[in-house]
Design an enzyme around this catalytic site. Structure first.
Site, PDB file in Angstrom:
ATOM      1  CG  ASP A 129     -41.054   9.549 -38.166  1.00 60.41           C
ATOM      2  OD1 ASP A 129     -40.172   8.673 -38.197  1.00 60.41           O
ATOM      3  OD2 ASP A 129     -40.690  10.691 -38.679  1.00 60.41           O
ATOM      4  CG  HIS A 187     -42.839  17.194 -33.992  1.00 63.39           C
ATOM      5  ND1 HIS A 187     -42.005  18.347 -34.307  1.00 63.39           N
ATOM      6  CD2 HIS A 187     -41.964  16.600 -33.168  1.00 63.39           C
ATOM      7  CE1 HIS A 187     -40.888  18.215 -33.888  1.00 63.39           C
ATOM      8  NE2 HIS A 187     -40.944  17.097 -33.335  1.00 63.39           N
ATOM      9  CG  HIS A 193     -36.571  16.940 -32.652  1.00 58.67           C
ATOM     10  ND1 HIS A 193     -36.336  16.275 -31.899  1.00 58.67           N
ATOM     11  CD2 HIS A 193     -36.037  16.570 -33.690  1.00 58.67           C
ATOM     12  CE1 HIS A 193     -35.699  15.090 -32.217  1.00 58.67           C
ATOM     13  NE2 HIS A 193     -35.370  15.313 -33.609  1.00 58.67           N
TER      14      HIS A 193
END
Ligand code: V1D
Ligand code: CA
Length: 506
Positions: A114, A156, A193
């Site tokens: 990722d 994130h 998200h």
């Protein structure tokens, strides 16, 4: 139904606070290098979408409606206000060639599929985080009402861990900057998200309220349950709005406006950060919502109407022609200009066929969010909000000292005794700019135009104390406190690489 009329129950403050016709002073941060960073073949995250957005802004004439600034690159000590020194040192030193010998660290810092190692990774982090911090400094100084960084919003990233395509958390760094001047900062996240990194960073404080709208259930990163509401001092200062596939404009606004309207009324923030992740748009390569561009932009319009200093950031978004159309339209909202639907000719025109329209449409996909579910969720969240102390005040000791616009002579100061190296770089940049403007005898030190940016391409100094050229530059936990500054260290940005066309143009 027109999204602007949906669920307007919570926007009474907006009506009082300001109308959309009112002008806003907007600044926009853009690094001409950003589109060259490349996560690798097959990776959905494409910084090139920020360059496409910039091209649309240029061709719609929006660059003349804002102050356009090149960001200073953030340095180690900027990152270390949130991130751990060993993680930052890793990001600074790892390269595609050396990563194979650093397997243990790759696993420890979650760098891999990722979040791959690519050429210029650290310079990329410096660029997008530098832009968000600079944007926050502009809002702190009160020279602008809205600051924009479409390359930021990487929500994130954790203190010592990359996650979900994010390496450093520019949002946390920008909010820490805003907290120097503003008592309460509201963070809103409309990426599909969950905004887990930002939530975690401020989970135990009431100085930041975080609100994330996201797909929940079998979906990355898996957090963001409605029952996660903050902890200790931060209890009730965290809101999560878990949603299901196919949410459309009406459903989204029927919950966004009442919740955010109530948050504005109860929390009364001094600054707002809106993460505008565009993967919540219909047809996104990784997303499963059904918002139109106008429905997405309605969130920006609504936040603008409160007339509170507003930081607009990017985030996710993987159907890149939709991302650029969406962020261009939202820039139009920020400056108060309705843009014509037909896209002007631009260097990426072929991406936008066959319609060549600015608007991102929604589809006929099923909306799995029922009105009943949304209503129940809204009631639960409004109930939690009623427990929030009205506009909680900050204890004197909790305030982070403000960066003042100093009236001082830099040359007479001992650089080792300066309290604020980030702001010093701003000052140095400003002095150099004034000097170069004088020597060019243009008399204009203010604006940075598209043409100038292109002329400068390839000549940008990349050492740590470079200033902006040619335009004026920036003014400047989970449960854990921001760590102390680490030593700054500069590297030069490696040149970059190619761009892939979208694999399956939609
Ligand atoms: F499809 C891929 C191809 C190559 C590399 C990664 C992906 C990919 C798609 N979706 N990776 C994901 C998500 N990761 C996982 C992993 C499986 N593991 C156990 C975790 O599902 C990550 C999605 C990240 C979304 C990022 C974001 O849109 O929220 C964002 N916002 O700001 C910046 C990024
Ligand atoms: Ca979100």
């Amino acid at each position: 139904m027109d999204p602007s009329s949906a669920g307007s129950g919570g926007n009474s403050l907006a009506a009082v606070a300001g109308t959309d016709a009112q002008k806003r002073r907007v600044c926009y941060f853009y690094d001409t290098e950003v589109g060259n960073y490349y996560y690798g073949q097959g990776h959905p995250m494409k910084p090139h979408r920020v360059r496409m957005t910039h091209a649309l802004l240029a061709h719609y004439g929006l660059l003349g409606r804002m102050q356009v600034l090149r960001p200073l690159r953030a340095l180690d000590h900027d990152f270390c206000r949130f991130h751990s020194a060993d993680y930052v040192a890793f990001l600074r030193t790892v390269t595609p060639e050396t990563q194979l010998g650093r397997g243990r660290q790759l696993r420890r810092f979650n760098v891999g599929e990722d979040c791959p190692v690519f050429d210029g990774l650290y310079a990329y982090c410096q660029s997008y985080a530098g832009a968000s911090i600079s944007a926050a400094v502009m809002l702190n100084h009160g020279t602008h009402d809205i600051a924009i960084n479409w390359s930021g919003g990487l929500h994130h990233a954790k203190k010592s861990e990359a996650s979900g395509f994010c390496y450093v958390n520019d949002i946390v760094l920008a909010i820490l900057e805003l907290l120097k001047v503003h008592e309460r900062v509201l963070y809103i996240d409309i990426d599909i998200h969950h905004g887990d990194g930002v939530e975690e960073a401020f989970y135990t404080t009431n100085r930041v309220m975080t609100v994330s709208f996201h797909k929940f259930g079998e979906y990355f990163p898996g957090t963001g349950d409605i029952r996660d509401i903050g902890y200790a001092e931060g209890k009730y200062y965290c809101l999560n709005v878990p949603l299901d596939d196919g949410i459309d404009d009406d459903s989204y606004q029927s919950i966004f406006k009442p919740i955010i309207g109530k948050v504005m009324e109860m929390y009364h923030p001094d600054a707002v950060v809106l993460q505008c992740g565009a993967d919540s748009l219909s047809g996104d390569r990784l997303g499963c919502f059904n918002l139109s561009g106008k429905g997405h932009a309605e969130c920006v319009k609504y936040m603008r109407s409160f007339n509170v200093p507003l930081l607009l950031l990017g985030g996710g978004g993987y159907t890149i022609r939709n991302v650029s159309r969406c962020w261009c339209y939202e820039t139009g909202v920020a400056v108060g200009e309705e843009l014509k639907e037909k896209l002007p000719y631009n260097e990426y025109y072929e991406y936008f066929g066959p319609e060549y329209s600015l608007y991102v449409s929604s589809s006929n996909m099923e909306n799995r969010n029922t009105n009943k579910q949304l209503e129940e969720m809204k009631c639960k969240i409004l109930e939690n909000l009623s427990k929030v102390e009205h506009a909680p005040s900050v204890q004197f000791e909790e305030r982070i000292p403000e960066r003042k616009l100093p009236e001082r002579d830099e040359d007479k100061e001992d650089p080792d005794r300066r309290p604020d190296p980030y702001f010093d770089r701003f000052l140095s940049a400003r002095r150099r700019l004034k000097h170069s403007a004088r020597s060019r005898n243009t008399g204009d030190t203010r604006e940075y135009t598209e043409t100038e940016a292109k002329d400068q391409h390839g000549k940008i100094p990349t050492t740590e104390h470079r200033g902006p050229e040619p335009m004026e530059e920036d003014l400047g936990s989970s449960k854990q406190a921001p760590p102390a500054d680490a030593n700054g260290m500069a590297i030069n940005a490696p040149g970059n690489v190619k761009n892939e066309p979208e694999s399956s143009p939609k």
